[in-house]
Design an enzyme around this catalytic site. Structure first.
Site, PDB file in Angstrom:
ATOM      1  N   SER A 153      32.303  36.827  68.592  1.00 40.59           N
ATOM      2  CA  SER A 153      32.835  35.488  68.867  1.00 40.59           C
ATOM      3  C   SER A 153      34.312  35.313  68.527  1.00 40.59           C
ATOM      4  O   SER A 153      34.736  34.246  68.083  1.00 40.59           O
ATOM      5  CB  SER A 153      32.011  34.422  68.120  1.00 40.59           C
ATOM      6  OG  SER A 153      30.667  34.506  68.497  1.00 40.59           O
ATOM      7  N   HIS A 168      53.775  33.143  46.187  1.00 41.64           N
ATOM      8  CA  HIS A 168      52.356  33.498  46.101  1.00 41.64           C
ATOM      9  C   HIS A 168      51.924  33.947  47.486  1.00 41.64           C
ATOM     10  O   HIS A 168      52.337  33.371  48.492  1.00 41.64           O
ATOM     11  CB  HIS A 168      51.531  32.286  45.671  1.00 41.64           C
ATOM     12  CG  HIS A 168      50.058  32.471  45.860  1.00 41.64           C
ATOM     13  ND1 HIS A 168      49.278  33.163  44.959  1.00 41.64           N
ATOM     14  CD2 HIS A 168      49.224  32.062  46.861  1.00 41.64           C
ATOM     15  CE1 HIS A 168      48.028  33.167  45.392  1.00 41.64           C
ATOM     16  NE2 HIS A 168      47.957  32.509  46.537  1.00 41.64           N
ATOM     17  N   SER A 213      48.320  35.277  49.548  1.00 36.61           N
ATOM     18  CA  SER A 213      46.884  35.550  49.481  1.00 36.61           C
ATOM     19  C   SER A 213      46.264  35.384  50.856  1.00 36.61           C
ATOM     20  O   SER A 213      46.882  34.841  51.779  1.00 36.61           O
ATOM     21  CB  SER A 213      46.196  34.616  48.476  1.00 36.61           C
ATOM     22  OG  SER A 213      46.226  33.278  48.960  1.00 36.61           O
ATOM     23  N   GLY A 239      43.095  33.924  51.021  1.00 38.32           N
ATOM     24  CA  GLY A 239      42.158  32.820  50.909  1.00 38.32           C
ATOM     25  C   GLY A 239      40.700  33.206  51.002  1.00 38.32           C
ATOM     26  O   GLY A 239      39.841  32.347  51.239  1.00 38.32           O
ATOM     27  N   ARG A 240      40.379  34.493  50.817  1.00 39.27           N
ATOM     28  CA  ARG A 240      38.981  34.941  50.921  1.00 39.27           C
ATOM     29  C   ARG A 240      38.366  35.042  49.531  1.00 39.27           C
ATOM     30  O   ARG A 240      39.024  34.815  48.513  1.00 39.27           O
ATOM     31  CB  ARG A 240      38.919  36.295  51.629  1.00 39.27           C
ATOM     32  CG  ARG A 240      39.630  36.347  52.962  1.00 39.27           C
ATOM     33  CD  ARG A 240      39.009  35.431  53.996  1.00 39.27           C
ATOM     34  NE  ARG A 240      37.776  35.979  54.521  1.00 39.27           N
ATOM     35  CZ  ARG A 240      37.725  36.774  55.599  1.00 39.27           C
ATOM     36  NH1 ARG A 240      38.835  37.121  56.221  1.00 39.27           N
ATOM     37  NH2 ARG A 240      36.561  37.225  56.046  1.00 39.27           N
ATOM     38  N   SER A 300      38.735  39.299  48.944  1.00 38.90           N
ATOM     39  CA  SER A 300      39.844  38.542  48.365  1.00 38.90           C
ATOM     40  C   SER A 300      41.025  39.453  48.034  1.00 38.90           C
ATOM     41  O   SER A 300      40.867  40.512  47.427  1.00 38.90           O
ATOM     42  CB  SER A 300      39.375  37.826  47.092  1.00 38.90           C
ATOM     43  OG  SER A 300      40.442  37.123  46.503  1.00 38.90           O
ATOM     44  N   ASN A 338      51.172  37.329  42.915  1.00 38.12           N
ATOM     45  CA  ASN A 338      52.287  36.424  42.666  1.00 38.12           C
ATOM     46  C   ASN A 338      53.508  37.261  42.286  1.00 38.12           C
ATOM     47  O   ASN A 338      53.393  38.229  41.529  1.00 38.12           O
ATOM     48  CB  ASN A 338      51.964  35.438  41.537  1.00 38.12           C
ATOM     49  CG  ASN A 338      50.784  34.561  41.886  1.00 38.12           C
ATOM     50  OD1 ASN A 338      50.741  33.930  42.934  1.00 38.12           O
ATOM     51  ND2 ASN A 338      49.800  34.523  40.991  1.00 38.12           N
ATOM     52  N   ASP A 397      42.472  40.850  42.113  1.00 35.07           N
ATOM     53  CA  ASP A 397      41.714  41.368  43.251  1.00 35.07           C
ATOM     54  C   ASP A 397      42.210  42.732  43.703  1.00 35.07           C
ATOM     55  O   ASP A 397      41.469  43.470  44.361  1.00 35.07           O
ATOM     56  CB  ASP A 397      41.820  40.400  44.444  1.00 35.07           C
ATOM     57  CG  ASP A 397      41.218  39.036  44.137  1.00 35.07           C
ATOM     58  OD1 ASP A 397      40.110  39.004  43.578  1.00 35.07           O
ATOM     59  OD2 ASP A 397      41.863  38.017  44.446  1.00 35.07           O
TER      60      ASP A 397
END
Length: 362
Positions: A190, A225, A227, A229-230, A235, A239, A276
């Site tokens: 999808s 920063h 990232s 967002g996971r 993730s 920083n 992470d």
């Protein structure tokens, strides 16, 4: 945590940043008259120059030409200030300085959004091998990702002060850059957004009295920063604080950007808050070197490179913009190495994309 929940986290994170941008823009809108009426030396000097030049100018001279001439003249005065050995006629403004002048004209115009980095859309973005291993165990993505996807970047900045702060011509900004990789051609899953990176930053920029080879220099200090967002194993974030040296001469600009990563706590397990990607510097390195050259005010060639000399891991990106029709420009991009996106920070690949540039670097 499911991918649906992770997507909600990404959406909420992005929405919060956009709301912050709206608040800054609204604040600038409410106080635009106040900013225009402030005792701003740069603008006052331009106004004085325009009045004096109009009195002496030929009647056929266009006012916009006088305004442009005065803006460049005052910018040169700012660059040679506090340097008694340097004369105004010894300084030539380059493409980067001219971009800054144009941005100053509309800095607090509520109907103008100021670009930060490049803004572009690449409907076709091909890799020699997609990083499917990163998505193993998450739905059926790993086996259905395609090597061709779409990529786009949106980048803007908002000035946070109208007057000079420490030296004449300096500014402080809030910037935000969003990059997204869209699996536009993967019908079996999808067409999801495979990866989206969010990069808010605060930075201070100022000209400096250093003019090697007849060019101009500037310095930037900032915090950013970055990232995706996971959550859980998908993730990625870090920083950084950075210093940024800028150099320009005519249609050439160079930047050298070393950084220091702000350390995070080590994770005890995947559900714990903490670092992470503790080895990210092994792949992203400690600096970025960029160069831009504009040819005939039509074509723009750019290079961006990173390197970790201890691990010999790096990244290189080459881009070129070219005219299509009207103000619309085409953009081709080739990259190789580690870290094109956060999820791919430790994944080596070659990529090529082609599409449209909404804004240039210079």
């Amino acid at each position: 945590m499911s991918l649906i929940t992770s997507s909600r986290i990404s959406f909420i994170y992005c929405l919060s940043v956009l709301l912050l941008l709206v608040s800054f823009t609204s604040s600038a809108n409410e106080n635009v008259d106040e900013h225009l009426n402030e005792d701003h030396k740069f603008q006052k000097d331009i106004d004085r120059c325009i009045i004096e030049t109009v009195k002496k100018a030929d009647k056929k001279t266009i006012l916009s030409e006088i305004e442009s001439q005065c803006e460049k003249s005052i910018m040169v005065e700012v660059l040679v200030s506090d340097n008694e050995e340097l004369q105004s006629e010894d300084v030539e403004l380059g493409a980067l300085a001219n971009r800054i002048i144009k941005e100053r004209r509309t800095a607090f115009d509520p109907y103008v959004i100021t670009p930060h980095k490049m803004n572009y859309i690449l409907p076709v973005h091909i890799t020699n091998q997609i990083n499917s291993a990163a998505y193993e165990g998450h739905s059926n993505w790993a086996e259905n990702l395609t090597n061709t996807e779409a990529k786009f970047q949106i980048s803007l900045k908002v000035p946070l002060a109208s007057n000079s702060i420490f030296v004449e011509g300096d500014q402080i900004f809030f910037g935000f850059t969003l990059q997204s990789w869209w699996q536009l051609y993967s019908d079996d899953i999808s067409k999801p957004f495979r990866e989206t990176n969010y990069q808010p930053e605060f930075f201070y920029m100022a000209p400096i009295n250093f003019h090697p080879f007849g060019g101009n220099s500037g310095i930037i200090f900032g915090f950013e920063h970055q990232s995706n967002g996971r959550s859980l194993t998908l993730s990625r974030s870090w920083n950084r604080i950075y210093a940024h040296y800028l150099y320009e001469k005519r249609n050439f600009a160079l930047s050298f950007k070393p950084w220091y990563r702000i350390k995070e706590e080590t994770k005890s397990d995947i559900y714990d808050e903490g670092d992470d990607n503790p080895d990210i510097l092994d792949y992203m390195g400690h600096f970025e070197l960029s160069m831009v050259y504009k040819l005939y005010n039509t074509y723009e060639f750019s290079f961006k490179g990173r390197e970790n000399f201890a691990t010999h891991n790096g990244y290189a990106e080459i881009g070129v913009t070219f005219p299509l029709w009207g103000k619309l420009k085409g953009y081709a991009q080739f990259s190789t190495g580690y870290g094109e996106s956060m999820i791919d920070y430790n994944y080596n690949q070659n990529r090529f994309g082609i599409g449209i540039a909404l804004t240039d670097l210079l």
